[in-house]
Design a protein around this motif. Structure first.
Motif, PDB file in Angstrom:
ATOM      1  N   PHE A  26       6.935   7.796  -6.382  1.00 34.79           N
ATOM      2  CA  PHE A  26       5.945   7.947  -5.317  1.00 34.79           C
ATOM      3  C   PHE A  26       6.679   8.204  -3.997  1.00 34.79           C
ATOM      4  O   PHE A  26       7.575   9.016  -3.940  1.00 34.79           O
ATOM      5  N   ARG A  27       6.338   7.482  -2.961  1.00 35.58           N
ATOM      6  CA  ARG A  27       7.017   7.650  -1.669  1.00 35.58           C
ATOM      7  C   ARG A  27       7.896   6.448  -1.341  1.00 35.58           C
ATOM      8  O   ARG A  27       8.254   6.241  -0.183  1.00 35.58           O
ATOM      9  N   LEU A  28       8.210   5.659  -2.359  1.00 31.10           N
ATOM     10  CA  LEU A  28       9.018   4.461  -2.139  1.00 31.10           C
ATOM     11  C   LEU A  28      10.462   4.843  -1.839  1.00 31.10           C
ATOM     12  O   LEU A  28      10.977   5.832  -2.355  1.00 31.10           O
ATOM     13  N   PRO A  29      11.137   4.045  -1.017  1.00 30.30           N
ATOM     14  CA  PRO A  29      12.534   4.339  -0.717  1.00 30.30           C
ATOM     15  C   PRO A  29      13.431   4.071  -1.928  1.00 30.30           C
ATOM     16  O   PRO A  29      13.054   3.344  -2.849  1.00 30.30           O
ATOM     17  N   VAL A  30      14.607   4.650  -1.927  1.00 34.88           N
ATOM     18  CA  VAL A  30      15.626   4.398  -2.949  1.00 34.88           C
ATOM     19  C   VAL A  30      16.581   3.374  -2.335  1.00 34.88           C
ATOM     20  O   VAL A  30      17.213   3.649  -1.307  1.00 34.88           O
ATOM     21  N   THR A  31      16.652   2.190  -2.958  1.00 33.91           N
ATOM     22  CA  THR A  31      17.369   1.075  -2.337  1.00 33.91           C
ATOM     23  C   THR A  31      18.102   0.216  -3.360  1.00 33.91           C
ATOM     24  O   THR A  31      17.852   0.281  -4.560  1.00 33.91           O
ATOM     25  N   LEU A  32      18.987  -0.609  -2.839  1.00 41.40           N
ATOM     26  CA  LEU A  32      19.566  -1.741  -3.544  1.00 41.40           C
ATOM     27  C   LEU A  32      19.649  -2.855  -2.520  1.00 41.40           C
ATOM     28  O   LEU A  32      19.117  -2.711  -1.413  1.00 41.40           O
ATOM     29  N   ALA A  33      20.273  -3.974  -2.868  1.00 42.56           N
ATOM     30  CA  ALA A  33      20.326  -5.091  -1.924  1.00 42.56           C
ATOM     31  C   ALA A  33      21.669  -5.785  -2.006  1.00 42.56           C
ATOM     32  O   ALA A  33      22.427  -5.618  -2.973  1.00 42.56           O
ATOM     33  N   PHE A  34      21.944  -6.558  -0.980  1.00 40.12           N
ATOM     34  CA  PHE A  34      23.107  -7.433  -0.957  1.00 40.12           C
ATOM     35  C   PHE A  34      22.615  -8.858  -0.747  1.00 40.12           C
ATOM     36  O   PHE A  34      21.660  -9.098  -0.003  1.00 40.12           O
ATOM     37  N   LEU A  35      23.278  -9.792  -1.411  1.00 38.24           N
ATOM     38  CA  LEU A  35      22.931 -11.206  -1.364  1.00 38.24           C
ATOM     39  C   LEU A  35      24.199 -11.992  -1.086  1.00 38.24           C
ATOM     40  O   LEU A  35      25.265 -11.657  -1.618  1.00 38.24           O
ATOM     41  N   TRP A  36      24.098 -13.032  -0.259  1.00 35.27           N
ATOM     42  CA  TRP A  36      25.240 -13.900   0.000  1.00 35.27           C
ATOM     43  C   TRP A  36      24.740 -15.264   0.440  1.00 35.27           C
ATOM     44  O   TRP A  36      23.588 -15.417   0.828  1.00 35.27           O
ATOM     45  N   ARG A  37      25.601 -16.237   0.343  1.00 36.77           N
ATOM     46  CA  ARG A  37      25.264 -17.597   0.771  1.00 36.77           C
ATOM     47  C   ARG A  37      25.772 -17.788   2.186  1.00 36.77           C
ATOM     48  O   ARG A  37      26.963 -17.648   2.454  1.00 36.77           O
ATOM     49  N   GLY A  38      24.867 -18.100   3.096  1.00 35.38           N
ATOM     50  CA  GLY A  38      25.241 -18.443   4.456  1.00 35.38           C
ATOM     51  C   GLY A  38      25.611 -19.913   4.519  1.00 35.38           C
ATOM     52  O   GLY A  38      25.702 -20.594   3.495  1.00 35.38           O
ATOM     53  N   ALA A  39      25.793 -20.407   5.707  1.00 34.01           N
ATOM     54  CA  ALA A  39      26.181 -21.805   5.888  1.00 34.01           C
ATOM     55  C   ALA A  39      25.120 -22.762   5.353  1.00 34.01           C
ATOM     56  O   ALA A  39      25.444 -23.821   4.822  1.00 34.01           O
ATOM     57  N   ASP A  40      23.843 -22.369   5.462  1.00 35.12           N
ATOM     58  CA  ASP A  40      22.779 -23.297   5.089  1.00 35.12           C
ATOM     59  C   ASP A  40      21.887 -22.825   3.951  1.00 35.12           C
ATOM     60  O   ASP A  40      21.173 -23.615   3.352  1.00 35.12           O
ATOM     61  N   ARG A  41      21.897 -21.522   3.647  1.00 30.89           N
ATOM     62  CA  ARG A  41      20.975 -21.007   2.641  1.00 30.89           C
ATOM     63  C   ARG A  41      21.380 -19.595   2.234  1.00 30.89           C
ATOM     64  O   ARG A  41      22.203 -18.962   2.887  1.00 30.89           O
ATOM     65  N   PRO A  42      20.750 -19.069   1.176  1.00 29.27           N
ATOM     66  CA  PRO A  42      21.014 -17.683   0.783  1.00 29.27           C
ATOM     67  C   PRO A  42      20.407 -16.703   1.792  1.00 29.27           C
ATOM     68  O   PRO A  42      19.380 -16.985   2.408  1.00 29.27           O
ATOM     69  N   HIS A  43      21.057 -15.572   1.916  1.00 28.86           N
ATOM     70  CA  HIS A  43      20.594 -14.481   2.766  1.00 28.86           C
ATOM     71  C   HIS A  43      20.644 -13.186   1.955  1.00 28.86           C
ATOM     72  O   HIS A  43      21.480 -13.047   1.066  1.00 28.86           O
ATOM     73  N   ALA A  44      19.779 -12.253   2.301  1.00 31.37           N
ATOM     74  CA  ALA A  44      19.769 -10.958   1.625  1.00 31.37           C
ATOM     75  C   ALA A  44      19.398  -9.871   2.616  1.00 31.37           C
ATOM     76  O   ALA A  44      18.780 -10.134   3.652  1.00 31.37           O
ATOM     77  N   VAL A  45      19.791  -8.663   2.272  1.00 32.29           N
ATOM     78  CA  VAL A  45      19.426  -7.491   3.054  1.00 32.29           C
ATOM     79  C   VAL A  45      19.155  -6.343   2.085  1.00 32.29           C
ATOM     80  O   VAL A  45      19.843  -6.205   1.069  1.00 32.29           O
ATOM     81  N   ILE A  46      18.122  -5.566   2.382  1.00 30.33           N
ATOM     82  CA  ILE A  46      17.824  -4.358   1.617  1.00 30.33           C
ATOM     83  C   ILE A  46      18.678  -3.234   2.190  1.00 30.33           C
ATOM     84  O   ILE A  46      18.749  -3.066   3.407  1.00 30.33           O
ATOM     85  N   HIS A  47      19.306  -2.467   1.299  1.00 28.67           N
ATOM     86  CA  HIS A  47      20.186  -1.383   1.720  1.00 28.67           C
ATOM     87  C   HIS A  47      19.610  -0.048   1.236  1.00 28.67           C
ATOM     88  O   HIS A  47      19.675   0.254   0.041  1.00 28.67           O
ATOM     89  N   PRO A  48      19.034   0.750   2.143  1.00 26.92           N
ATOM     90  CA  PRO A  48      18.529   2.072   1.738  1.00 26.92           C
ATOM     91  C   PRO A  48      19.695   2.982   1.355  1.00 26.92           C
ATOM     92  O   PRO A  48      20.736   2.972   1.999  1.00 26.92           O
ATOM     93  N   LEU A  49      19.497   3.768   0.325  1.00 19.43           N
ATOM     94  CA  LEU A  49      20.523   4.718  -0.097  1.00 19.43           C
ATOM     95  C   LEU A  49      20.225   6.078   0.532  1.00 19.43           C
ATOM     96  O   LEU A  49      19.076   6.532   0.522  1.00 19.43           O
ATOM     97  N   PRO A  50      21.228   6.744   1.053  1.00 19.67           N
ATOM     98  CA  PRO A  50      21.024   8.034   1.714  1.00 19.67           C
ATOM     99  C   PRO A  50      20.900   9.164   0.680  1.00 19.67           C
ATOM    100  O   PRO A  50      21.864   9.867   0.391  1.00 19.67           O
ATOM    101  N   VAL A  51      19.699   9.304   0.127  1.00 22.87           N
ATOM    102  CA  VAL A  51      19.486  10.344  -0.908  1.00 22.87           C
ATOM    103  C   VAL A  51      18.454  11.340  -0.440  1.00 22.87           C
ATOM    104  O   VAL A  51      17.664  11.080   0.436  1.00 22.87           O
TER     105      VAL A  51
END
Length: 162
Positions: free
Chosen positions: A137-162
Motif C-alpha cells: 500500500f502506501r506504508l513506509p519501508v522500515t526496520l527498527a533499533f532497540l537498546w536498553r537505556g539507563a532505566d528502560r528499553p528504547h526503540a526507534v523506527i528507521h525508514p529505509l531510503p528506497v
C-alpha cells in the motif's frame, strides 16, 4: 516514547520483519554494526537468515507466509534475554494470549501489520519495526533499533531510503 537515535555507546539490536523474500541492500547497510538481529517473521527465503547472520547473531520466528521444512524449524514465538531486557517475539500481536507484565517481558516485538509503531503500556515497550520487504500500500519501508537505556528499553523506527 520514541528516541531520536540510539546512542552509539549502547548495544544495539536490529529489528526487522516482513521481508517476504526481499532482503534490501538498504536494510543490510542499516543493520551494519548491530550486536544482534531479531526477525519478527515472514522471512520468505531461508538464505536471508544466513545473510543477516554475517552481520550479527540472528533470532527469528516464523510468520504466516513462512512454509516448508526450513520454516518449521523456526519457532512461532520466542522469549529472549538480551542486554538486560526480556524480549518476546510474536509475529501477529493480535494472537498474543499472555500478559506481558505477568511474564516479566520488557519488550514485545511483532510484525505482520507492516505498520511501524512504538508504544508503551505500563512497563512494556511494544515494537513493530514495520516491513523491510516489498512496499505494501502506501506504508513506509522500515526496520527498527532497540537498546536498553539507563532505566528502560528504547526503540526507534528507521525508514529505509528506497
Amino acid at each position: 516514547m520514541q528516541s531520536l537515535a540510539p546512542p552509539s555507546s549502547e548495544r544495539r539490536i536490529g529489528v526487522i520483519s516482513d521481508t517476504h523474500g526481499l532482503l534490501r541492500p538498504e536494510a543490510l547497510r542499516a543493520l551494519e554494526g548491530v550486536d544482534r538481529i531479531l526477525h519478527a517473521g515472514e522471512v520468505g527465503d531461508p538464505d536471508h537468515l544466513d545473510v543477516l547472520a554475517r552481520i550479527a547473531p540472528v533470532s527469528a520466528i516464523r510468520g504466516n507466509i513462512d512454509r516448508g521444512p526450513w520454516a518449521e524449524a523456526l519457532p512461532e514465538t520466542a522469549t529472549l534475554a538480551i542486554g538486560g531486557m526480556r524480549i518476546h517475539l510474536i509475529h501477529d500481536r493480535k494472537t498474543l494470549r499472555a500478559d506481558p507484565d505477568a511474564e516479566g517481558w520488557d519488550v514485545v516485538i511483532s510484525g505482520h501489520s507492516h505498520k511501524p509503531g512504538i508504544e508503551e503500556t505500563g512497563s512494556v515497550l511494544w515494537l513493530n519495526p514495520g516491513a523491510a520487504g516489498p512496499r505494501r500500500f502506501r506504508l513506509p519501508v522500515t526496520l527498527a533499533f532497540l537498546w536498553r537505556g539507563a532505566d528502560r528499553p528504547h526503540a526507534v523506527i528507521h525508514p529505509l531510503p528506497v
